[in-house]
Design an enzyme around this catalytic site. Structure first.
Site, short mmCIF file in Angstrom:
data_model
loop_
_atom_site.label_atom_id
_atom_site.label_comp_id
_atom_site.label_asym_id
_atom_site.label_seq_id
_atom_site.Cartn_x
_atom_site.Cartn_y
_atom_site.Cartn_z
N ARG A 190 -19.15 5.80 -36.44
CA ARG A 190 -19.53 4.96 -35.28
C ARG A 190 -20.99 4.49 -35.36
NH1 ARG A 190 -14.66 5.54 -34.94
NH2 ARG A 190 -13.50 5.76 -32.99
N SER B 130 -12.31 4.95 -26.41
CA SER B 130 -13.12 6.17 -26.29
C SER B 130 -14.43 5.84 -25.60
CB SER B 130 -13.50 6.71 -27.67
OG SER B 130 -12.38 7.08 -28.39
N GLU C 89 -20.09 6.20 -26.45
CA GLU C 89 -19.88 5.32 -27.59
C GLU C 89 -20.04 3.87 -27.13
OE1 GLU C 89 -15.96 3.74 -29.01
OE2 GLU C 89 -16.09 5.54 -30.23
#
Ligand code: EPU
Length: 337
Positions: free
Chosen positions: A163, A235, A333
């Protein structure tokens, strides 16, 4: 061509469906449009808004949202085995995956059904079911707002990690991604090691590209809410990476705690934020118009009418509870504006 909108409502431009607005939004087709806009206006605050799947607006955005609109896909080279393609930033990610599967091209099928534009994919190196965008990306081309030039970075220069990429670090507030180049291949290379993927693929008759795509789509839709039905950004949290000692101590207490190795660093261990939130007792927890999704604790949802502030308040509560229960910090995130 570029199109400029002032005082624009963002409710249909963010997958959380929060009601916020922005001072200015500029849609552009070509790099010359961008050059012209940055030369004329020299915006002091700007942000690239792709399809709005990973952005949470928490207040009026008093700057310029830059929205790429070109979505061409070109085959650059096909040697019978590898196929190099160039895809412009506004192309829908999942339409690209669907096309690659139809063409018999391997490499991104595990990334089926991820809501994203192609331009956003390298920024957080989208990943799922044992694959990451970095495994197929060869080049990212961007407009540098400092020099007004187009720059091409190869895979290594993008500094991809879980990520992560250079676009979230040094090039944040500098780069506007124009296009991504990917290398796909004709030789089958099924990647079925993650969770239930192999079982779902076998129940469909084996590891063909379309069976893998169907299996991944089915797994995702059984766990993840459809943003068109229930506002969310996938997410909300990243899976936390902790020192090996911390994971060891937790595993002595919670033997069933999911944990994964971190590529290239055996002093660290990745934990599952979804499990930590779930085991903090928060799966399905609701706070007014927002909540923790009842089938996947990593996802925060808007039941309707939530503001960005409501989502942030819930996220802070969730982080606090996970810290209290496990002593582990989790972080978003999603990009928060
Ligand atoms: N878990 C729970 N309860 C939950 C959620 C998860 O106990 O509510 C447990 C699962 O049973 C499993 C572990 O936690 O043992 C990991 O869960 P899962 O396999 O669902 O994957 P994840 O770590 O929760 C990551 C990505 C997803 C991606 C899946 C599949 C992150 C932050 N998320 O989720 O990505 O789809 O793996 O590969 O890395 C996204 O980025 O938006 C996204 C959905």
């Amino acid at each position: 061509m570029k199109r400029i909108y002032n005082n624009i409502n963002l409710v249909n431009r963010n997958s959380f469906g929060v009601v916020e607005s922005a001072a200015t939004l500029v849609e552009f087709d070509t790099v010359d449009d961008l050059r012209e806009y940055f030369a004329d206006q020299q915006p002091r605050q700007w942000y690239v808004l792709g399809a709005g799947n990973n952005t949470l607006f928490t207040k009026f955005y008093d700057g310029v949202l830059i929205v790429p609109k070109s979505a061409e896909r070109t085959i650059l080279c096909d040697d019978g085995e590898s196929v190099d393609i160039r895809v412009e930033a506004a192309h829908d990610w999942d339409e690209l995956v669907a096309w690659s599967v139809e063409q018999g091209l391997w490499g991104i099928e595990n990334l089926s059904a991820i809501p994203s534009s192609v331009g956003a994919a390298p920024v957080q190196n989208i990943g799922a079911y044992g694959a990451e965008a970095k495994d197929a990306i060869t080049v990212v081309e961007y407009f540098d707002t400092r020099t007004m030039e187009v720059v091409r970075l190869n895979n290594e220069e993008c500094r991809f990690a879980y990520r992560e990429s250079i676009f979230k670090q040094e090039l944040k507030g500098v780069a506007i991604i124009l296009a991504v180049e990917l290398r796909l291949c004709r030789t089958p290379r099924p990647n079925l090691g993650y969770g239930d993927v192999i079982k779902e693929v076998e129940s469909r008759g084996g590891a063909t590209l379309s069976n893998i795509r169907d299996a991944i789509c089915a797994i995702r839709s059984s766990k993840l809410p459809d943003p068109k039905v229930l506002g969310n950004a996938g997410s909300f949290f990243k899976n936390p990476i902790v020192e090996r000692e911390v994971a060891k101590r937790l595993l002595e207490r919670y033997a069933d705690m999911p944990h994964y190795p971190v590529a290239g660093d055996d002093t660290k261990v990745k934990l599952a934020a979804g499990w930590l939130i779930d085991r903090s007792g928060l799966k399905g927890y609701r706070q007014g118009a927002v909540g923790v999704h009842e089938r996947q604790a990593l996802v925060l949802v808007n039941y309707g009418g939530a503001t960005g502030g409501d989502v942030i308040a819930l996220a802070e509560y969730v982080c606090g509870e996970v810290k209290r229960c496990f002593g582990v910090e989790i972080s978003p995130e999603v990009n928060i504006l």
